[in-house]
Design an enzyme around this catalytic site. Sequence first.
Site, PDB file in Angstrom:
ATOM      1  N   GLY A  92       0.767  -1.237   0.000  1.00 16.06           N
ATOM      2  CA  GLY A  92       0.000   0.000   0.000  1.00 16.06           C
ATOM      3  C   GLY A  92       0.796   1.284   0.000  1.00 16.06           C
ATOM      4  N   ASP A  93       2.055   1.252   0.484  1.00 13.65           N
ATOM      5  CA  ASP A  93       2.856   2.481   0.565  1.00 13.65           C
ATOM      6  C   ASP A  93       4.327   2.153   0.351  1.00 13.65           C
ATOM      7  OD1 ASP A  93       3.298   5.225   0.949  1.00 13.65           O
ATOM      8  OD2 ASP A  93       3.673   4.971   3.086  1.00 13.65           O
ATOM      9  N   LEU A  94       4.602   1.410  -0.699  1.00 16.30           N
ATOM     10  CA  LEU A  94       5.962   0.917  -0.926  1.00 16.30           C
ATOM     11  C   LEU A  94       6.739   1.889  -1.801  1.00 16.30           C
ATOM     12  CD1 LEU A  94       8.015  -1.190  -0.407  1.00 16.30           C
ATOM     13  CD2 LEU A  94       6.941  -2.684  -2.084  1.00 16.30           C
TER      14      LEU A  94
ATOM     15  N   ASN B  86      10.762   3.170   2.396  1.00 19.00           N
ATOM     16  CA  ASN B  86      10.211   2.039   3.139  1.00 19.00           C
ATOM     17  C   ASN B  86      10.904   0.723   2.804  1.00 19.00           C
ATOM     18  OD1 ASN B  86       8.394   3.305   4.819  1.00 19.00           O
ATOM     19  ND2 ASN B  86       6.647   3.083   3.441  1.00 19.00           N
TER      20      ASN B  86
END
Length: 313
Positions: free
Chosen positions: A191-193, A197
Amino acid sequence: MPPSVVVPADLDGQRALGPEWAAWLDRLPAITRSVLDDWELTPEGTSWHGFCSLVLPVTTGDGTLAALKVGLPDDESEHEHLALQRWGGRGAVRLLRADPGRRALLLERLDREDLTESWDLEACAVVASRYADLHVAAMPQLRAQASYVETWLAALARDAQEVPIPRRLVEQALALGRDLVTEPATAVIHGDLHYGNVLRGRRDGEDTWLVIDPKPTNGDPHYELEPMLRDRFAEYAAPGAAGSVRDGVRRRFHALVDAAGFDEDRARDWVVIRSVLNAHWAHEDAVRAHRRLDADEREHVTACITVAKAVQD
């Protein structure tokens, strides 16, 4: 008694995002102290933080080097521990212990080095190689990403006349999104790669890159690409960059699609949807605070629009 916990100034600045944030930040030192005490952890070194979490390097009672993460109790973080358990350290940071009620995770200690200093196409290849590890079969405990997207699209449609995005892109995102959210979720997605991260760690005695900070849901793996195109945006126009900003966006896009074996059209559609939604969120933040977009928000909106256009030109 554990030592006092100090919330970093940048994290404490998130109070401006609303009363829920302020209330959590007020509680954060006490929550963190209680976890340190209950789990018999000894903090060491300087803390760091994400957008909505505090991270302390710690040592466990048996001398294991670890990191304690205490996050904002929102929907996005509720199932982080479940995804980390499912991945079991394959392509991602290992989870050592969790207390979902306090949003506390004890994680293996990774290096602070992330992918922000790596050449962008090299970093794209690393991230694309992690997709296969992370995109395991959908888990019944996780929410469907489509449920979030439906809510976000409804808000975008509500603000379509006011949002500072070309109307053509707004209508396109709404049409594409309404089609894609009707399809079944096939996999767990991060979802937020993005570059920040992914941290350096070790597996089987060798250095490797490991994913952190998932916002896990069940969804379409093609949803993942957009953060990699928007992050490190200034580099597209930096001195020495090859070609135009458009060329740079497209190079990253095709590097990710090719390395991951994704369907290009489907990946492009999700990039357009997510780019427009991200621009709309900046508008919502400004409206919520009863002000105009500030300089950083205007820059963010411009980046989102540029990415959405570039992948289609």
